[in-house]
Structure formats: C-alpha cells, structure tokens
Scaffold this motif. Structure first.
Motif, mmCIF file in Angstrom:
data_model
loop_
_atom_site.group_PDB
_atom_site.id
_atom_site.type_symbol
_atom_site.label_atom_id
_atom_site.label_comp_id
_atom_site.label_asym_id
_atom_site.label_seq_id
_atom_site.Cartn_x
_atom_site.Cartn_y
_atom_site.Cartn_z
ATOM 1 N N MET A 78 0.886 -1.108 0.224
ATOM 2 C CA MET A 78 0.317 0.006 0.092
ATOM 3 C C MET A 78 0.901 1.313 0.062
ATOM 4 N N SER A 79 0.423 2.226 -0.702
ATOM 5 C CA SER A 79 1.473 3.486 -0.933
ATOM 6 C C SER A 79 0.801 4.411 0.269
ATOM 7 N N ASN A 80 1.713 5.477 0.305
ATOM 8 C CA ASN A 80 1.701 6.466 1.267
ATOM 9 C C ASN A 80 1.383 7.725 0.787
ATOM 10 N N TYR A 81 0.785 7.928 -0.408
ATOM 11 C CA TYR A 81 0.202 8.759 -1.136
ATOM 12 C C TYR A 81 -0.721 8.401 -2.155
ATOM 13 N N THR A 82 -1.497 9.526 -2.524
ATOM 14 C CA THR A 82 -2.514 9.352 -3.576
ATOM 15 C C THR A 82 -2.362 10.586 -4.341
ATOM 16 N N THR A 87 -8.642 12.358 5.232
ATOM 17 C CA THR A 87 -9.061 11.987 6.587
ATOM 18 C C THR A 87 -9.083 13.286 7.481
#
Length: 115
Positions: free
Chosen positions: A1-5, A24
């Motif tokens: 899972m990536s820590n950015y979008t 969030t």
C-alpha cells in the motif's frame, strides 16, 4: 500500500477532493463561479473553519452581512459560525480553493510535527 494518493487535473464547477484523495483530516474543494453567478445559499458550520484561496478572477464574499472583495492571490479564513456566501464579479469568473478543517484541531505543524 502506498503512502500517497495522486490524481490528475480535474475540471468542472466544483471538485471535492475528499473521496478522490482519501482525505482523513480535511475537506478540500476547487470551485469556479461563472461571471455574475454565486453560490446559491448562505451557510455556516458547526465545527469547521474554512480557508479560501483565490486562484483567478474576482468576486466577493458576504460574511456576516459584510462584503469582502476578493481577487487573485487573496486568502480568507472564516470561523465556523461565520455566515458566508460567494459571488463572481459581473465581468469575471472566480476560481478558488476551499479548505475545511475542524477549528482548533491543529496540535503541531511544520517542524514541530516532523520526524
């Protein structure tokens, strides 16, 4: 899972980034009011302050019955209870970013929050 979008350029009268980016802690939207139009309602908030940045154009905000002129580069912060409505000028559309966050929730920032 990536820590950015990351998303690409989006267009339209209003783009809410909450779902697109999986936010969030804030609600961010990019808004354009066409020449001579306005947000069709007056509103306030229960807990969230709003911060506006004018990207382009001119207009005004009416905040608690006070008219505030807006132009490119302006920043405005409005307390939750401030009753607000936004208008584009009669000769220019206005595009702005709205950042909505819970008032008083910032515990640390910049260097204080860095690891």
């Amino acid at each position: 899972m990536s820590n950015y979008t990351k998303i690409g350029k989006v267009e339209g009268a209003r783009t809410e980034l909450h779902d697109l980016l999986g936010l969030t802690g804030a609600e961010i939207s990019v808004n354009t009011l066409q020449t001579g139009t306005c947000v069709p309602f007056v509103h306030a908030h229960k807990a969230n302050e709003e911060i506006y940045f004018i990207l382009s154009g001119r207009g005004k905000a009416v905040i608690d019955d006070e008219e505030v002129a807006l132009s490119e580069g302006d920043w405005v912060r409005i307390a939750p209870e401030g009753r607000r409505q936004f208008f584009a000028s009669s000769d220019s559309p206005v595009t702005f970013i709205c950042i909505q966050v819970k008032a008083g929730s910032l515990g640390a920032y910049t260097a204080d929050d860095a690891l």
